[in-house]
Design a protein around this motif. Structure first.
Motif, PDB file in Angstrom:
ATOM      1  N   GLU A 230      71.016  -5.591  48.382  1.00  0.00           N
ATOM      2  CA  GLU A 230      71.051  -7.053  48.357  1.00  0.00           C
ATOM      3  C   GLU A 230      72.345  -7.531  47.702  1.00  0.00           C
ATOM      4  OE1 GLU A 230      68.036 -10.722  47.407  1.00  0.00           O
ATOM      5  OE2 GLU A 230      67.640  -8.776  46.525  1.00  0.00           O
ATOM      6  N   GLY A 231      72.945  -8.565  48.259  1.00  0.00           N
ATOM      7  CA  GLY A 231      74.105  -9.200  47.658  1.00  0.00           C
ATOM      8  C   GLY A 231      75.438  -8.522  47.920  1.00  0.00           C
TER       9      GLY A 231
ATOM     10  N   ASN B  16      82.359  -9.681  49.623  1.00  0.00           N
ATOM     11  CA  ASN B  16      82.159 -11.108  49.889  1.00  0.00           C
ATOM     12  C   ASN B  16      83.435 -11.733  50.457  1.00  0.00           C
ATOM     13  OD1 ASN B  16      83.706 -12.721  47.775  1.00  0.00           O
ATOM     14  ND2 ASN B  16      82.552 -11.327  46.437  1.00  0.00           N
TER      15      ASN B  16
ATOM     16  N   ASN C 159      74.997  -9.886  54.992  1.00  0.00           N
ATOM     17  CA  ASN C 159      74.205  -9.629  53.792  1.00  0.00           C
ATOM     18  C   ASN C 159      72.747  -9.360  54.154  1.00  0.00           C
ATOM     19  OD1 ASN C 159      74.467  -9.618  50.795  1.00  0.00           O
ATOM     20  ND2 ASN C 159      72.714 -11.000  51.034  1.00  0.00           N
TER      21      ASN C 159
ATOM     22  N   GLY D   5      79.165  -9.766  45.262  1.00  0.00           N
ATOM     23  CA  GLY D   5      79.208  -8.495  45.983  1.00  0.00           C
ATOM     24  C   GLY D   5      80.623  -8.053  46.325  1.00  0.00           C
TER      25      GLY D   5
ATOM     26  N   PHE E 184      77.405  -8.698  50.507  1.00  0.00           N
ATOM     27  CA  PHE E 184      78.369  -9.558  51.199  1.00  0.00           C
ATOM     28  C   PHE E 184      78.420 -10.982  50.649  1.00  0.00           C
ATOM     29  CE2 PHE E 184      77.486  -6.125  54.139  1.00  0.00           C
ATOM     30  CZ  PHE E 184      78.757  -5.796  54.583  1.00  0.00           C
ATOM     31  N   LEU E 185      77.694 -11.229  49.574  1.00  0.00           N
ATOM     32  CA  LEU E 185      77.713 -12.540  48.931  1.00  0.00           C
ATOM     33  C   LEU E 185      78.243 -12.393  47.515  1.00  0.00           C
ATOM     34  CD1 LEU E 185      74.197 -13.850  50.053  1.00  0.00           C
ATOM     35  CD2 LEU E 185      76.410 -14.318  51.116  1.00  0.00           C
TER      36      LEU E 185
END
Length: 157
Positions: free
Chosen positions: A55-56, A65, A45, A62, A58-59
């Motif tokens: 932004e976001g 994730n 991320n 997102g 891989f979290l």
């Protein structure tokens, strides 16, 4: 004696079970926000934000994730296992292709981002496992290609 058990059907079964075990056992890390998972997806991320201003990614929530990746791995495993244990053998190459795609992404991110090959001092174990799944998925697609080709021939006639 060994050649009696070394049939194409058994080799395919072992490959499906290998991929499924690796993917399914990893779910406990992805679905529980383990330290390793937080490190991996946090690193990715940060990389996405620093490199592309995204932004976001891989979290949660997102699109890449740990929950999404884990669910994808679970679905690929279940598709292959369904093909293994039912008459719908065409599911095996479909699940193998899913596995190949998922793990290709993992290998890419190990090689071309700050994540690297040695994650949290594991000596490259996670990366090596990904490479093993990549090879086995490719071989599995090759060994079961006739299943998909058979479907295509049936549909076109």
């Amino acid at each position: 004696m060994l050649s009696k058990y070394l049939t194409k059907k058994n080799v395919i079964a072992v490959m499906v079970i290998y991929i499924s075990i690796v993917f399914i056992q990893a779910l406990r890390f992805k679905f529980t926000d383990s330290t390793e998972t937080l490190h991996i997806f946090g690193t990715l991320n940060d990389w996405a934000f620093e490199s592309f201003g995204i932004e976001g990614l891989f979290l949660p929530p997102g699109i890449f994730n740990a929950y999404v990746i884990g669910t994808s791995e679970l679905i690929a495993s279940l598709v292959m296992l369904a093909g293994l244990f039912t008459a719908k053998k065409f599911l095996i190459p479909i699940g193998a292709a899913m596995s190949f795609g998922i793990i290709s992404g993992a290998i890419f991110f190990h090689l071309f981002t700050p994540l690297g090959v040695d994650v949290l001092g594991d000596g490259g174990l996670l990366f090596t496992s990904a490479c093993g799944i990549w090879v086995v998925s490719a071989v599995l697609m090759w060994l079961t290609k006739h299943e998909v080709l058979g479907l295509l021939v049936k549909k076109s006639t």
